[in-house]
Write a protein that holds these residues in place. Structure first.
Motif, PDB file in Angstrom:
ATOM      1  N   GLN A 176      51.896  51.846  11.169  1.00 51.76           N
ATOM      2  CA  GLN A 176      51.043  51.760  12.360  1.00 51.76           C
ATOM      3  C   GLN A 176      50.021  50.654  12.156  1.00 51.76           C
ATOM      4  N   ALA A 177      49.581  50.044  13.254  1.00 55.98           N
ATOM      5  CA  ALA A 177      48.544  49.019  13.171  1.00 55.98           C
ATOM      6  C   ALA A 177      47.221  49.669  12.807  1.00 55.98           C
ATOM      7  N   ALA A 178      46.442  49.003  11.939  1.00 57.01           N
ATOM      8  CA  ALA A 178      45.179  49.569  11.466  1.00 57.01           C
ATOM      9  C   ALA A 178      44.156  49.650  12.596  1.00 57.01           C
ATOM     10  N   ASP A 179      44.084  48.609  13.426  1.00 56.70           N
ATOM     11  CA  ASP A 179      43.114  48.572  14.508  1.00 56.70           C
ATOM     12  C   ASP A 179      43.775  49.088  15.779  1.00 56.70           C
ATOM     13  N   ALA A 180      43.417  50.285  16.195  1.00 56.74           N
ATOM     14  CA  ALA A 180      44.058  50.915  17.353  1.00 56.74           C
ATOM     15  C   ALA A 180      43.245  50.701  18.632  1.00 56.74           C
ATOM     16  N   ARG A 181      42.547  49.578  18.710  1.00 56.34           N
ATOM     17  CA  ARG A 181      41.737  49.244  19.878  1.00 56.34           C
ATOM     18  C   ARG A 181      42.621  49.073  21.116  1.00 56.34           C
ATOM     19  N   LYS A 182      42.147  49.524  22.259  1.00 56.20           N
ATOM     20  CA  LYS A 182      42.924  49.415  23.498  1.00 56.20           C
ATOM     21  C   LYS A 182      42.907  47.972  23.995  1.00 56.20           C
ATOM     22  N   ILE A 183      44.085  47.468  24.332  1.00 57.65           N
ATOM     23  CA  ILE A 183      44.207  46.103  24.830  1.00 57.65           C
ATOM     24  C   ILE A 183      44.036  46.122  26.344  1.00 57.65           C
ATOM     25  N   VAL A 184      43.032  45.416  26.831  1.00 60.27           N
ATOM     26  CA  VAL A 184      42.749  45.368  28.271  1.00 60.27           C
ATOM     27  C   VAL A 184      43.081  43.974  28.777  1.00 60.27           C
ATOM     28  N   LYS A 185      43.992  43.918  29.751  1.00 63.94           N
ATOM     29  CA  LYS A 185      44.315  42.651  30.397  1.00 63.94           C
ATOM     30  C   LYS A 185      43.605  42.625  31.748  1.00 63.94           C
ATOM     31  N   LYS A 186      42.874  41.552  32.010  1.00 62.16           N
ATOM     32  CA  LYS A 186      42.153  41.471  33.274  1.00 62.16           C
ATOM     33  C   LYS A 186      43.104  41.198  34.436  1.00 62.16           C
ATOM     34  N   ARG A 187      44.175  40.493  34.152  1.00 62.82           N
ATOM     35  CA  ARG A 187      45.190  40.231  35.175  1.00 62.82           C
ATOM     36  C   ARG A 187      46.539  40.095  34.490  1.00 62.82           C
ATOM     37  N   ILE A 188      47.525  40.820  35.012  1.00 64.90           N
ATOM     38  CA  ILE A 188      48.861  40.797  34.428  1.00 64.90           C
ATOM     39  C   ILE A 188      49.781  39.869  35.223  1.00 64.90           C
ATOM     40  N   LYS A 189      49.552  39.808  36.547  1.00 66.33           N
ATOM     41  CA  LYS A 189      50.382  38.951  37.387  1.00 66.33           C
ATOM     42  C   LYS A 189      50.158  37.481  37.048  1.00 66.33           C
ATOM     43  N   LYS A 190      51.234  36.684  37.209  1.00 70.96           N
ATOM     44  CA  LYS A 190      51.127  35.243  36.988  1.00 70.96           C
ATOM     45  C   LYS A 190      50.354  34.602  38.135  1.00 70.96           C
ATOM     46  N   PHE A 191      49.803  33.420  37.879  1.00 72.44           N
ATOM     47  CA  PHE A 191      49.180  32.632  38.930  1.00 72.44           C
ATOM     48  C   PHE A 191      50.237  31.666  39.455  1.00 72.44           C
ATOM     49  N   PRO A 192      50.751  31.904  40.673  1.00 69.90           N
ATOM     50  CA  PRO A 192      51.794  30.995  41.172  1.00 69.90           C
ATOM     51  C   PRO A 192      51.190  29.696  41.699  1.00 69.90           C
ATOM     52  N   ARG A 193      51.947  28.641  41.621  1.00 68.76           N
ATOM     53  CA  ARG A 193      51.498  27.355  42.158  1.00 68.76           C
ATOM     54  C   ARG A 193      51.432  27.448  43.675  1.00 68.76           C
ATOM     55  N   PHE A 194      50.404  26.873  44.250  1.00 65.09           N
ATOM     56  CA  PHE A 194      50.203  26.927  45.699  1.00 65.09           C
ATOM     57  C   PHE A 194      51.393  26.296  46.423  1.00 65.09           C
ATOM     58  N   GLN A 195      51.948  27.026  47.368  1.00 61.25           N
ATOM     59  CA  GLN A 195      53.092  26.634  48.222  1.00 61.25           C
ATOM     60  C   GLN A 195      54.402  26.449  47.451  1.00 61.25           C
ATOM     61  N   ALA A 196      54.475  26.969  46.224  1.00 59.51           N
ATOM     62  CA  ALA A 196      55.730  26.856  45.472  1.00 59.51           C
ATOM     63  C   ALA A 196      56.815  27.746  46.069  1.00 59.51           C
ATOM     64  N   ASP A 197      56.418  28.766  46.831  1.00 60.09           N
ATOM     65  CA  ASP A 197      57.407  29.641  47.480  1.00 60.09           C
ATOM     66  C   ASP A 197      58.077  28.955  48.667  1.00 60.09           C
ATOM     67  N   ARG A 198      57.529  27.864  49.154  1.00 62.28           N
ATOM     68  CA  ARG A 198      58.061  27.188  50.341  1.00 62.28           C
ATOM     69  C   ARG A 198      59.123  26.155  50.005  1.00 62.28           C
ATOM     70  N   PHE A 199      59.114  25.650  48.770  1.00 63.30           N
ATOM     71  CA  PHE A 199      60.049  24.589  48.402  1.00 63.30           C
ATOM     72  C   PHE A 199      60.787  24.957  47.129  1.00 63.30           C
TER      73      PHE A 199
END
Length: 133
Positions: free
Chosen positions: A3-26
């Motif tokens: 087991q890992a010695a440091d059992a600190r909880k990992i908190v992610k502020k954002r899990i979703k990726k940041f998509p490039r603006f208008q990349a869904d259009r082309f």
């Protein structure tokens, strides 16, 4: 299992990726983030309801950055002698065998890691069931 010695909880502020603006259009446009630089761009000007831009505030906690889900840090190994570096750090680092290592050397690495009580993330790679069993 170790087991890992440091059992600190990992908190992610954002899990979703940041998509490039208008990349869904082309289709020709890669969705990987690029900063908008246009003079009238609503994303760059941070208008309400438009795509969010990544910034330093979304960064992870320094104490849990680069951690795997199980609490270990990843350590890339290419030969069995690399494991000797982790002799005293089996509760902090997990071993990951490099992708271009063959089956024979993988088996040696896994056996040595078990002796040193090291956690191997991809221990079943290129592993065949024994013919005699």
């Amino acid at each position: 299992m170790v087991q890992a010695a440091d059992a600190r909880k990992i908190v992610k502020k954002r899990i979703k990726k940041f998509p490039r603006f208008q990349a869904d259009r082309f289709k020709r446009m890669n969705p990987a983030w690029r900063k908008p630089r246009g003079i009238d761009g609503r994303v760059r000007r941070r208008f309400k309801g438009s795509t969010l831009m990544p910034n330093i505030g979304y960064g992870s906690d320094k104490k849990t950055r680069f951690r795997l889900r199980n609490g270990f840090y990843k350590f890339l190994v290419r030969n069995p002698s690399d494991l000797e570096m982790l002799l005293m750090h089996n509760e902090k680092y997990a071993v990951e065998i490099a992708h271009n290592i063959g089956a024979k050397k993988r088996k040696e690495i896994v056996e040595r890691a078990d002796q040193l009580r090291l956690h191997v993330t991809n221990r079943n790679g290129r592993l065949r069931a024994e013919e005699g069993e």
